[in-house]
Design an enzyme around this catalytic site. Structure first.
Site, PDB file in Angstrom:
ATOM      1  N   CYS A  35      61.538  32.312  30.439  1.00 52.90           N
ATOM      2  CA  CYS A  35      61.975  31.459  29.968  1.00 52.90           C
ATOM      3  C   CYS A  35      62.818  31.052  30.239  1.00 52.90           C
ATOM      4  CB  CYS A  35      61.425  31.587  27.923  1.00 52.90           C
ATOM      5  SG  CYS A  35      60.194  32.311  27.820  1.00 52.90           S
TER       6      CYS A  35
ATOM      7  N   CYS B   4      55.987  27.933  16.041  1.00 52.23           N
ATOM      8  CA  CYS B   4      56.121  29.018  17.427  1.00 52.23           C
ATOM      9  C   CYS B   4      55.666  27.561  18.367  1.00 52.23           C
ATOM     10  CB  CYS B   4      54.413  29.977  17.434  1.00 52.23           C
ATOM     11  SG  CYS B   4      54.454  30.983  15.919  1.00 52.23           S
ATOM     12  N   SER B   5      56.061  27.355  19.625  1.00 53.09           N
ATOM     13  CA  SER B   5      55.973  26.952  21.102  1.00 53.09           C
ATOM     14  C   SER B   5      54.844  27.025  21.073  1.00 53.09           C
ATOM     15  CB  SER B   5      57.379  26.683  21.729  1.00 53.09           C
ATOM     16  OG  SER B   5      56.620  28.202  22.284  1.00 53.09           O
TER      17      SER B   5
ATOM     18  N   ILE C 297      51.395  26.760  23.938  1.00 53.27           N
ATOM     19  CA  ILE C 297      51.143  27.124  25.739  1.00 53.27           C
ATOM     20  C   ILE C 297      51.606  25.435  26.312  1.00 53.27           C
ATOM     21  CG2 ILE C 297      49.476  27.744  27.517  1.00 53.27           C
ATOM     22  CD1 ILE C 297      50.825  29.768  25.970  1.00 53.27           C
TER      23      ILE C 297
ATOM     24  N   LYS D 261      59.928  23.523  20.402  1.00 50.63           N
ATOM     25  CA  LYS D 261      58.785  23.598  19.517  1.00 50.63           C
ATOM     26  C   LYS D 261      57.698  22.345  19.469  1.00 50.63           C
ATOM     27  CE  LYS D 261      56.051  24.246  16.092  1.00 50.63           C
ATOM     28  NZ  LYS D 261      56.001  23.696  16.531  1.00 50.63           N
TER      29      LYS D 261
ATOM     30  N   HIS E 116      56.501  23.691  26.207  1.00 53.82           N
ATOM     31  CA  HIS E 116      57.429  24.977  26.715  1.00 53.82           C
ATOM     32  C   HIS E 116      56.886  25.148  27.700  1.00 53.82           C
ATOM     33  CE1 HIS E 116      59.751  28.177  26.904  1.00 53.82           C
ATOM     34  NE2 HIS E 116      59.129  28.820  26.390  1.00 53.82           N
TER      35      HIS E 116
END
Length: 387
Positions: free
Chosen positions: A87, A210-211, A213, A332, A336
């Site tokens: 990342c 959670c971020s 897809i 978020k 991402h």
């Protein structure tokens, strides 16, 4: 070493770009960045591209050459290099570009990042992302990234009294910021109650911690500071570009509630820039999960260790607060696309420091920081920029 400035920047809209290929995303962001920099192709000396897993997501390797070709630079034989650090791939691409210009080896360099993640099923995407952890000692035993960050969250809650509601406040703040960002994946605001009622992923983390897809790409163009005004009326100076590493596996860490790679990279960056945390006007930090932002603002020195949980709820990290964090919406809410995130953070800094961030503008912003993490902290990048 020469001083380096950003002379142009571009970023695609983030989200589920079903009708666009990786090539399309690269062309879109490349055109924006080059036009913003007033640079022609024959002036480009090099290209560094952050991309984590093109082979898994779109079955394409040799990304450097592909992107040079898509950008129309292959006929000029411009050297193009793909870099990978999970990342943190985008942050690495930016740092390598800074080093190329600072060393005097190149004059005008593009730092880019791209990821096309939605062409595979959720299971395949999760497995590809898990490769950023220790496959043998974590993933083979069932650990996922939400599970690893959940362990960080649980220990932080136990040790410092951080609450489930404080985690949710981070998501609420970042969705508020993202709702004002035209490129963000999620344009909607949320509430603490909505976060707490979202499906459980890995206790205590829920879906809205959670971020997502994401598909997207971003690019910035760099040049020596003494040449920057040839191209731009408002170049952004890069005061520091620091990188540090740590153990890949979480269980080998000194303290899992502190990302020592972040602490080390921040120490180096503040030393390079001759600044302290209190000199920073705003920051983009790596909030792949809500606990990630809490830990990051502690590790970067913006708040004392153990006090990060209360920062969002008390308005400390809001736009207009003491240290605005993730004005873009962060990972978020903005999204991402793992290879592009580090460059998107730089793009947000460019807009903020130019005074072009619209409704989410931090008034009087002069110095900004971008913090990009690979995996659970095996790699960390800190860049400091000023107008």
């Amino acid at each position: 070493m020469r001083s380096v400035s950003i002379i142009g920047a571009g970023c695609t809209k983030f989200g589920e770009r079903w009708d666009d290929s990786l090539r399309d995303l690269v062309v879109e962001t490349g055109i924006m960045a080059l036009e913003d920099a007033n640079v022609s192709g024959d002036e480009i000396d090099g290209l560094y591209v952050g991309n984590m897993s093109g082979g898994r997501f779109v079955e394409q390797e040799h990304i450097g050459a592909l992107i040079s070709d898509c950008a129309g630079l292959s006929r000029l034989h411009v050297p193009s290099t793909r870099v990978e650090a999970a990342c943190a791939s985008g942050g690495i691409a930016l740092r390598q570009s800074v080093l190329a210009v600072a060393s005097g080896y190149s004059d005008v360099v593009i730092a880019a990042g791209v990821e096309k993640m939605t062409d595979v099923t959720g299971g395949v995407a999760a497995d590809a992302l898990a490769a950023a952890a220790d496959r043998e000692w974590e993933c083979f035993f069932g650990a996922t990234f939400p599970a690893l960050y959940a362990m960080i969250a649980r220990l932080h809650m136990h040790r410092y009294g951080t609450t489930r509601e404080e985690l949710a406040e981070v998501a609420v703040k970042n969705h508020h910021n993202g709702s004002m960002n035209p490129i963000s994946q999620y344009q909607m605001e949320i509430t603490v109650d909505k976060v707490l009622r979202s499906p459980l992923v890995a206790d205590p983390l829920r879906v809205l911690d959670c971020s997502p897809i994401t598909d997207g790409a971003a690019a910035v163009v760099l040049a020596p500071t003494d040449l920057a005004h040839k191209y731009s009326d408002a170049p952004i100076n890069i005061l520091a570009a620091a990188q540090a590493s740590d153990t890949l596996a979480l269980h080998d860490r000194r303290d899992i509630t502190t990302l020592d790679a972040t602490v080390s990279a921040a120490r180096k960056a503040f030393g390079m820039a001759r600044l302290e945390p209190e000199d920073i006007d705003l920051a983009e930090v790596h909030d792949a999960f809500t606990i990630g932002e809490i830990v990051a603002i502690e590790d970067l020195g913006f708040v004392e260790k153990g006090e990060g949980g209360r920062a969002a709820g008390e308005g400390i990290t809001a736009i207009g607060g003491k240290i605005p964090i993730n004005t873009s919406g962060g990972l978020k809410a903005c999204g991402h696309p793992v290879g592009a995130t580090g460059i998107k953070q730089a793009y947000e800094m460019v807009l903020q420091l130019r005074g072009e961030a619209g409704k989410r503008q931090v008034q009087g912003a002069e110095v900004g920081l971008a913090h990009n993490v690979g995996g659970c902290g095996g790699t960390a990048l800190v860049h400091i920029m000023s107008r």
